[in-house]
Each structure stands twice: as structure tokens, then as C-alpha cells.
Scaffold this motif. Structure first.
Motif, mmCIF file in Angstrom:
data_model
loop_
_atom_site.group_PDB
_atom_site.id
_atom_site.type_symbol
_atom_site.label_atom_id
_atom_site.label_comp_id
_atom_site.label_asym_id
_atom_site.label_seq_id
_atom_site.Cartn_x
_atom_site.Cartn_y
_atom_site.Cartn_z
ATOM 1 N N ALA A 152 -115.796 -4.691 -61.645
ATOM 2 C CA ALA A 152 -115.320 -3.305 -61.649
ATOM 3 C C ALA A 152 -116.421 -2.331 -61.254
ATOM 4 O O ALA A 152 -116.143 -1.225 -60.776
ATOM 5 N N CYS A 153 -117.679 -2.763 -61.431
ATOM 6 C CA CYS A 153 -118.809 -1.887 -61.091
ATOM 7 C C CYS A 153 -118.830 -1.549 -59.601
ATOM 8 O O CYS A 153 -119.359 -0.508 -59.187
ATOM 9 N N LEU A 154 -118.251 -2.403 -58.764
ATOM 10 C CA LEU A 154 -118.269 -2.189 -57.314
ATOM 11 C C LEU A 154 -117.319 -1.078 -56.867
ATOM 12 O O LEU A 154 -117.312 -0.688 -55.706
ATOM 13 N N SER A 155 -116.493 -0.575 -57.824
ATOM 14 C CA SER A 155 -115.591 0.536 -57.492
ATOM 15 C C SER A 155 -116.315 1.877 -57.522
ATOM 16 O O SER A 155 -115.717 2.899 -57.170
ATOM 17 N N ASP A 156 -117.565 1.866 -57.943
ATOM 18 C CA ASP A 156 -118.356 3.103 -58.000
ATOM 19 C C ASP A 156 -118.785 3.476 -56.572
ATOM 20 O O ASP A 156 -119.692 2.880 -55.998
ATOM 21 N N LYS A 157 -118.148 4.472 -56.020
ATOM 22 C CA LYS A 157 -118.420 4.853 -54.625
ATOM 23 C C LYS A 157 -119.764 5.557 -54.453
ATOM 24 O O LYS A 157 -120.287 5.600 -53.331
ATOM 25 N N GLN A 158 -120.322 6.094 -55.512
ATOM 26 C CA GLN A 158 -121.663 6.678 -55.397
ATOM 27 C C GLN A 158 -122.711 5.598 -55.233
ATOM 28 O O GLN A 158 -123.692 5.757 -54.499
ATOM 29 N N GLU A 159 -122.508 4.484 -55.901
ATOM 30 C CA GLU A 159 -123.448 3.369 -55.807
ATOM 31 C C GLU A 159 -123.175 2.510 -54.577
ATOM 32 O O GLU A 159 -124.095 2.082 -53.894
ATOM 33 N N TYR B 174 -97.334 -9.120 -46.875
ATOM 34 C CA TYR B 174 -98.296 -8.593 -47.836
ATOM 35 C C TYR B 174 -98.870 -7.282 -47.314
ATOM 36 O O TYR B 174 -99.319 -7.199 -46.177
ATOM 37 N N HIS B 175 -98.855 -6.287 -48.191
ATOM 38 C CA HIS B 175 -99.353 -4.971 -47.795
ATOM 39 C C HIS B 175 -100.866 -4.906 -47.995
ATOM 40 O O HIS B 175 -101.396 -5.444 -48.972
ATOM 41 N N VAL B 176 -101.552 -4.236 -47.059
ATOM 42 C CA VAL B 176 -103.009 -4.084 -47.139
ATOM 43 C C VAL B 176 -103.350 -2.600 -47.013
ATOM 44 O O VAL B 176 -102.994 -1.955 -46.019
ATOM 45 N N SER B 177 -104.010 -2.083 -48.027
ATOM 46 C CA SER B 177 -104.532 -0.709 -47.997
ATOM 47 C C SER B 177 -105.587 -0.601 -49.083
ATOM 48 O O SER B 177 -105.683 -1.466 -49.964
ATOM 49 N N PHE B 178 -106.379 0.476 -49.012
ATOM 50 C CA PHE B 178 -107.451 0.665 -49.989
ATOM 51 C C PHE B 178 -107.310 2.057 -50.602
ATOM 52 O O PHE B 178 -106.980 3.031 -49.904
ATOM 53 N N ASP B 179 -107.578 2.144 -51.905
ATOM 54 C CA ASP B 179 -107.573 3.462 -52.547
ATOM 55 C C ASP B 179 -108.937 4.117 -52.355
ATOM 56 O O ASP B 179 -109.789 3.623 -51.599
ATOM 57 N N THR B 180 -109.157 5.223 -53.032
ATOM 58 C CA THR B 180 -110.410 5.969 -52.847
ATOM 59 C C THR B 180 -111.625 5.176 -53.304
ATOM 60 O O THR B 180 -112.749 5.482 -52.903
ATOM 61 N N ASN B 181 -111.400 4.167 -54.147
ATOM 62 C CA ASN B 181 -112.508 3.334 -54.611
ATOM 63 C C ASN B 181 -112.689 2.083 -53.758
ATOM 64 O O ASN B 181 -113.531 1.236 -54.060
ATOM 65 N N GLY B 182 -111.872 1.958 -52.714
ATOM 66 C CA GLY B 182 -111.959 0.772 -51.861
ATOM 67 C C GLY B 182 -111.242 -0.423 -52.436
ATOM 68 O O GLY B 182 -111.457 -1.552 -51.980
ATOM 69 N N ASP B 183 -110.364 -0.179 -53.439
ATOM 70 C CA ASP B 183 -109.653 -1.272 -54.096
ATOM 71 C C ASP B 183 -108.210 -1.338 -53.619
ATOM 72 O O ASP B 183 -107.600 -0.308 -53.298
ATOM 73 N N PRO B 184 -107.612 -2.536 -53.623
ATOM 74 C CA PRO B 184 -106.183 -2.662 -53.290
ATOM 75 C C PRO B 184 -105.330 -2.428 -54.535
ATOM 76 O O PRO B 184 -105.847 -2.285 -55.651
ATOM 77 N N VAL B 185 -104.026 -2.413 -54.364
ATOM 78 C CA VAL B 185 -103.107 -2.357 -55.509
ATOM 79 C C VAL B 185 -103.220 -3.679 -56.266
ATOM 80 O O VAL B 185 -103.159 -4.757 -55.668
ATOM 81 N N ALA B 186 -103.410 -3.594 -57.581
ATOM 82 C CA ALA B 186 -103.645 -4.800 -58.385
ATOM 83 C C ALA B 186 -102.338 -5.510 -58.694
ATOM 84 O O ALA B 186 -101.399 -4.908 -59.235
ATOM 85 N N PHE B 187 -102.299 -6.783 -58.335
ATOM 86 C CA PHE B 187 -101.150 -7.636 -58.675
ATOM 87 C C PHE B 187 -101.687 -9.021 -59.003
ATOM 88 O O PHE B 187 -102.455 -9.591 -58.222
ATOM 89 N N TYR B 188 -101.305 -9.535 -60.167
ATOM 90 C CA TYR B 188 -101.740 -10.871 -60.575
ATOM 91 C C TYR B 188 -100.522 -11.703 -60.957
ATOM 92 O O TYR B 188 -99.525 -11.177 -61.476
ATOM 93 N N GLU B 189 -100.639 -12.978 -60.724
ATOM 94 C CA GLU B 189 -99.693 -13.928 -61.296
ATOM 95 C C GLU B 189 -100.278 -14.448 -62.605
ATOM 96 O O GLU B 189 -101.503 -14.602 -62.730
#
Length: 765
Positions: A95-102, A366-381
């Protein structure tokens, strides 16, 4: 990755007439190796240093796919991020990689561990596990993932017995210590936020001395690894996994592998020799056989050829396509007819980085896009390790977690889950058993909030939910049941006709009234006899009538109080008793006057003839009637619910209204009784056979004794017994009067008629 690039290079829609090149490096899950690769990528591939601005910059890397681990990815980002080279990871989940400042140039096609941690915490909560153990990799992936999980677990009210971290390269003693903690802990559930290699090291240590049955909860880093499913003591494990997918054409591409391609790649060579247990080249010191060309990859059963359950592989596929779309949007323009791309446009990595933020496409459903943090929509089985009939462990989908859904609908799980030791019963892992309704939780001193004692609710309070932190009181007219989990209406208590005590008192009341009526009938039948005439028959009949009313008025005290019965019972009692005492008082005065009239020169009886007797009785009674009227007008008795005498029931009783009125009625009766008693005492020794004074004295003595003892008994008796005491006093005093005054006369009339003569009554001897 190669398959995706070749697909793109052969596409007429995406980057037409433009070919993508690639270079693949193995970072060996090593941070130093990843850093070395990052430097190579940043330096570019051209061997010549160009100074001119018009020279080709084809050697500069536009984007990077990888790394598989969070820690190597962080190391690479520190280097390539300075050059605005985007890194799109398929498996770095920290989750630390979602920090866009870093990490401003980081993107990923796999969800952040923030959502994975939330999914794991919701899973633990869903199955009611509040006491768990936790182990994690001593890496950025494990440390940050476990920190996120612990935050989510705290929000869900889950307690952690122990938290252990390790890395696969740690000394065996440390891994052995972690294994011992798992073996000897009380927590049945173990959440493992580890990478696949780290988990293998721990399971191998546990396999040497298998622990008691443990329910393993796995992160996506290891729970889908088929190599780990061979550890039988982990059967029943459940965890989160990347969504399963199918990539059309990939299996055929993988199986269409030529010997020349294998020999040209060190990675494929290693794979080929391991899969077929042969060597591609002959060396003198080799004992293994040499591959003879008969090896057919299509007959091979391995994860390489099993493409029906791809998970992480699809994340690589989407990462390559995301970069391709970003390049396409940078160098190509869409027209109504065709797509025009500038082959020789000078493209910089920062342009690709900028376009990656806007990527939005679908591929193979499968849809591909990134939010402001560079993350995709979370989906888990949600997956479960289930043993097949053949004895092998397989992966079964048992639910899903979709962060795009509204709160409360994100987590869904089926019930066809196999738990530890192959059971279908959900294991229990709690520090303390749940407190049932009727009790409340009290935390154990010095222990986490999941460790508590169950204390029964105090009197008058309930708890109607499991694990209630507090008990709450029932409202005034309600009381808990024996289990103290429901408030029931309090039973309403009053002296009803259904009770044995009421039946007995009513029987005595009716018997007394019947006795008075029978006595009146006897007196009326023998009204001409001397003994009846000598005892003032008119007052005797009036006294018997008032005694009948006294006996019957006690019945008004039985039954549910109402406004009418409350007013009637006290006023009827007061008036009938005054009438009764007035008659007795009149008879006593007659005896005294009769004696005074026999003295020479006295004619007292003329002052107390029949008219005066009637007026006396009427006057005394009228005074009581006035007292009762004033009482009823000012503050009459009324029915009320007594909630204070008993906590667990309601006493339905008649409130006095005005206590002064009540005690005025009783006081007036007492005053007349005392006056009657004094006059009877004065007349008790008069030598006359007509004298009733002795019996009146005895009856008044009983009457006064009864009502003097009534006062403290009335005040101290609880609930319906207050009414019973009052009825008892009425009946006792009434029976005292009728038995003392009329029994001797009735006995003579019925059984000694020889004494019922004028001659006998006139006999002074």
C-alpha cells in the motif's frame, strides 16, 4: 509479456506499423540485482554517447513492467523515477506504493494491499474469529501489508495473540522460533501475510513437527501457489486471490516452442532441462541424459502449460497493454477512417508517464484504468484449499471482494467451504466464549478487549444481544425474565377471587352475613318472647342489619380495584361500622337509663325512649356520612399501580386519596367504640337480668383489640396482604359483636326455652 508484445506488434488497431521492442531481466527477487537492472534501464542501450539533439534516442526505455516484489520495485523507483520512467507492476502490492509524493511514476494492475488487508479482516470478522495469530514477511510487502491488516482488524474488533515476522534467508533458529509460537499458541486461526518463498520456508519447518490443527488465512502472495498445496496440514486454508482469467491464444503460443528458441534463452533452457530431466548440451562430467529431441511440451503437465487458471499472468498482460495504449495515445491520432501514427516522432518517457494516467480500455473482458494513486479497481476472489477425491489439494472459488460496490455489499462468501482437517464446521478461535443474552462483558485486567468475563445482569436489568457491553434496565412496568434477556410486563397483583385466601375470606364474609340474617330470623320468629323484647328488639334488628352490611362490605375489598370500588369499599365500611357501633352504643345507653329509671325519684327513660334511640343512631351515623362525603369530594380514593413495594411486580391497590379522610373515618369509629366500651364497663355490674353490658363490654374489648392491632399490621403488610388485613379486621370485629351479643340469647331461645319467660327474667335470685 512476449506474447502480449507480439500480439500488439501484429495488431492493426493498436500502434499500427510500429513495433515495440523489449528487454527482459531477472531480478532474482534480489534488491541489489533489481537496483543494478534499474541503472541499466536508465542508461539506455546505445553504446555511443550522442551530443546532438537530432540524434535517435531509441535506446532510452519508455516504461518498465515489474517488479514482482514491492521491495525491489521501491528500489527501482528511487532510480528510474528521477527520469520520469513509469514502472507498471503486476505483483507489487504494498500500500506504501500508492503514495504519489514518494513514488509518482508508479502504476500497477494488481490491487493495493490496503484492499487486501480490508478483505482479510472482513473475512476473519465474517466467521466470528476474534482471537488470531499473525505472521508476515519481513519485507515491505509483509510489513506494510500486516500493518494495514492490523488497522483493519482493530476496526473490526479483532484481537491478535502474536505477531511474528521473518524472511526466508533468516537463520533457521528464527524461523524455528516462529514455528514454535504457532504450535503453542491458543489461537486456532493464523493470518499469514507472506510472499510465496517465505511461506515455503515456514511450512517446511512446521512439517518437521506438524502443529495442532490451524486454520490458515492467506494473502494473495502465497495462497494460490500450487507448490505449497502439498503441505497437507494446511488443507482448508482460505484466502484472497487475484481474479482468475483466460488469455485467448496464450496456451498455443506457449506450446509452440521450438528447440532453437529454447537454446537461445537461458531461462527457457533452465525450464526445459528441469521439465524433461535432460541436458541440452553434452558435457563429460554430466550424469544426466542428453535431450534427444523427442521431448514434446504438449504432453507436459506443469503450471507452464496450465493456462485455464491464470491470475498474476493476466496482470502482466494488462500491464503491457496499458503501456502500449499510453504509447499509442502519444504518437497516434485517430481519424474517421484510419489511425495515423508518427513512426519517427521523438518520444520521451515522461509523455508515456503522462498518458498512463489517462489509460482507460478493456481487453478480453477485463477493464484497465488507474486512479489518482496509480491503482486499479480492487477485485479479489476468495479461494479455499479443498481436497479432491483423488487426495490432491485443489483451489476452489468460494466468494469475492469487490471494492467498487457500496459499503456492506463488497464482501460476499459462499458456505461450501472445507475447513481444517476436512471438516465442514467453522472452527472457533476466540479468547473468551461469547457472552449470551442476559449477561454483559467485563474485560479481564491486563488483557486485550477480546478477553473478558461474562457477568449476569443485575436485578431489574437485561441484555438482549450476544456480547453486550452493558445491561439496561426495564421500564417501570416491565421486569426481566429468569434469563434476563427479555423485559416482560410485570404481573399485576391484587386480591382476586381466584386465590385461596380470597375464597376463605369471602366464605367467612358470606357466612357472617348468613349468620346475621339467621339470627334476625330467629329474633323475628320469637319477637314476642321476653328475652327478645327485654333486649330492645328494634335496636337489635337494626344492629343485625348493620352487621350483615359489615360482613358483606368486606367483599368490596376483593377483586381488581376500580374508581367505584375504591370509593365504595372505604365509605361503605366506615358508614356500616358506625351504624353498627351506634346501635351497640344505643343498647348500652338503654341499659344505663333502665337502671337509672328504677331508682326512686328518677324518670330517666323518658329522655331515652324509642324516638331518642333512633335519633341517636341516626345522628352518629350522619356524622360519619358527612366525613365520607367531604373525603370523596376533596380527595377520593382511587386505583393506582404500586411500583415501589415490589420491584418484580405491580400491586394494584386503592390509594387513599386523602390520608386525613381515611384516618378521620377510622378515628370516628374508634371514638364511638371507646365511648361504647366505657359505658359498657360502667354498666357491667348492674344487678339486672336485662343487663347486656357484660357481653357488650366483651365485644367492645374484642373490637378495640382488633382495630388497635390492625393499625401496625395495615401499615407493615405488603401488597395484597394490606387488603387481606383490612378484611380480616372487619370480619373479626363483626364476628366479635354478633357472637358476644347475640349467641347467648339465641342459645336460650333455641335450646333453653324455659329461661325465656318473664318469671325467670324477673327472678332476682
Amino acid at each position: 509479456m512476449i506474447f502480449a508484445i507480439e500480439e500488439i506488434n501484429n495488431s492493426t488497431e493498436l500502434l499500427p506499423e510500429i513495433k515495440l521492442g523489449y528487454q527482459i531481466y531477472d531480478s532474482c527477487a534480489s534488491v541489489p540485482m533489481a537496483m543494478h537492472v534499474a541503472f541499466q534501464l536508465s542508461n539506455g542501450q546505445n553504446p555511443v554517447f550522442y551530443k546532438g539533439s537530432n540524434c535517435s534516442q531509441s535506446g532510452v526505455v519508455m516504461a518498465v513492467v515489474g517488479d514482482s516484489g514491492s521491495t525491489p520495485s521501491i528500489g527501482m523507483l528511487r532510480i528510474i523515477g528521477s527520469f520520469n520512467i513509469p514502472l507498471v507492476s503486476h505483483f507489487a502490492t504494498c500500500a506504501c506504493l500508492s503514495d504519489k509524493q514518494e513514488y509518482p511514476t508508479f502504476f500497477r494492475t494488481i490491487p493495493s494491499d490496503h484492499y487486501q488487508a480490508d478483505a482479510l479482516a472482513k473475512m476473519v470478522k465474517h466467521f466470528g474469529w476474534s482471537w488470531i495469530g499473525a505472521v508476515h514477511s519481513d519485507s515491505d510487502y509483509g510489513n506494510n501489508g500486516m500493518a494495514s491488516f492490523l488497522d483493519a482488524a482493530l476496526r473490526e474488533g479483532i484481537c491478535v495473540e502474536y505477531i511474528e515476522s521473518y524472511f526466508r534467508t533468516d537463520p533457521r533458529s528464527k524461523i524455528q522460533r516462529v514455528a514454535d509460537v504457532i504450535r503453542w499458541s491458543k489461537a486456532i486461526v493464523v493470518v499469514a501475510f507472506t510472499a510465496s518463498g517465505d511461506m515455503r520456508a515456514l511450512l517446511e519447518e512446521l512439517a518437521l513437527n506438524p502443529p495442532p490443527p490451524r486454520q490458515w488465512i492467506g494473502s494473495e502472495g502465497w495462497v494460490t501457489d500450487p507448490h505449497l498445496m502439498s503441505f497437507s496440514f494446511c488443507a482448508g486454508a482460505i484466502g484472497v486471490a487475484i481474479q482468475q482469467s483466460v488469455i485467448p491464444g496464450l496456451r498455443d503460443f506457449l506450446l509452440n516452442l521450438s528447440a532453437s528458441e529454447v537454446a537461445a534463452s537461458s531461462v527457457l533452457t533452465e525450464f526445459w532441462e528441469d521439465a524433461f530431466d535432460c541436458k541440452l548440451t553434452r558435457n563429460s562430467d554430466q550424469e544426466n541424459r542428453v535431450c534427444d529431441g523427442s521431448e514434446d511440451i504438449k504432453t507436459l503437465l506443469s503450471p507452464y502449460t496450465e493456462t485455464s487458471q491464470l491470475r498474476i499472468t493476466n496482470m502482466v498482460y494488462k500491464a503491457v497493454y496499458a503501456i502500449a495504449h499510453a504509447i499509442h495515445n502519444s504518437v497516434c491520432e485517430e481519424t474517421n477512417i484510419t489511425t495515423q501514427c508518427e513512426k519517427y516522432k521523438k518520444l520521451e518517457s515522461k509523455q508515456v508517464f503522462s498518458e498512463l494516467k489517462k489509460v482507460n480500455f478493456s481487453r478480453n473482458g477485463y477493464h484497465v484504468s488507474f486512479d489518482t494513486n496509480g491503482d486499479p479497481v480492487a477485485f479479489y476472489e476468495l479461494v479455499n484449499w479443498q481436497k479432491s477425491e483423488s487426495g490432491f489439494t485443489k483451489l476452489a472459488k468460494v466468494g469475492y471482494y469487490d471494492a467498487s460496490l457500496p459499503m456492506g455489499q463488497q464482501f460476499h462468501i459462499n458456505q461450501n467451504i472445507t475447513w481444517l482437517e476436512g471438516t465442514t464446521q467453522v472452527p472457533v478461535s476466540v479468547c473468551s466464549e461469547s457472552c449470551p443474552p442476559g449477561t454483559r462483558k467485563v474485560l479481564q485486567k491486563g488483557k486485550p478487549i477480546c478477553c473478558y468475563d461474562c457477568i449476569p445482569c443485575p436485578e431489574g436489568e437485561i441484555s438482549n444481544i450476544t456480547d453486550s457491553p452493558d445491561c439496561f434496565p426495564c421500564s417501570n412496568e416491565f421486569w426481566p425474565n429468569t434469563k434476563k434477556d427479555i423485559c416482560f410486563p410485570k404481573p399485576v397483583e391484587f386480591l382476586s377471587f381466584d386465590e385461596v385466601l380470597s375464597v376463605i375470606l369471602a366464605a367467612f364474609s358470606v357466612s357472617g352475613a348468613s349468620l346475621a340474617i339467621i339470627t334476625a330470623a330467629v329474633f323475628f320468629r320469637h319477637r314476642a318472647t321476653p328475652i327478645v323484647r327485654a333486649n330492645n328488639s328494634e335496636l337489635s334488628f337494626l344492629l343485625l342489619f348493620s352487621l350483615t352490611l359489615c360482613f358483606l362490605c368486606s367483599l368490596t375489598f376483593i377483586g381488581a380495584p376500580s374508581e367505584l370500588s375504591c370509593m365504595l369499599r372505604h365509605t361503605a365500611f366506615g358508614i356500616t361500622f358506625v351504624l353498627c357501633i351506634s346501635c351497640v352504643l344505643g343498647k348500652t345507653i338503654v341499659v344505663l337509663m333502665a337502671f337509672k329509671a328504677t331508682l326512686p325519684g328518677r324518670n330517666a327513660m323518658k329522655w331515652f325512649g324509642p324516638l331518642q334511640q333512633r335519633m341517636t343512631v341516626l345522628t352518629f351515623t350522619f356524622i360519619q356520612v358527612l366525613i365520607c362525603i367531604v373525603w370523596l369530594v376533596v380527595s377520593p380514593p382511587f386505583p393506582m399501580k404500586n411500583l415501589t413495594t415490589y420491584k418484580e411486580k405491580i400491586i394494584l391497590e386503592c390509594a387513599l386519596g386523602s390520608a386525613v379522610g381515611f384516618w378521620a373515618v377510622l378515628g370516628y369509629i374508634g371514638l364511638l367504640a371507646v365511648l361504647c366500651f366505657v359505658l359498657a364497663v360502667l354498666a357491667r355490674k348492674l344487678p339486672d337480668n336485662f343487663n347486656e353490658a357484660k357481653m357488650i363490654t366483651f365485644s367492645m374489648l374484642i373490637f378495640c383489640a382488633v382495630w388497635i392491632t390492625f393499625i401496625p399490621a395495615y401499615i407493615s403488610s405488603p401488597g395484597k396482604f394490606t387488603v387481606a388485613v383490612e378484611i380480616f379486621a372487619i370480619l373479626a370485629s363483626s364476628f366479635g359483636l354478633i357472637l358476644c351479643i347475640f349467641t347467648p340469647k339465641c342459645f336460650i331461645i333455641l335450646f333453653q326455652p324455659e329461661k325465656n319467660t318473664k318469671k325467670y327474667l324477673m327472678n332476682k335470685n
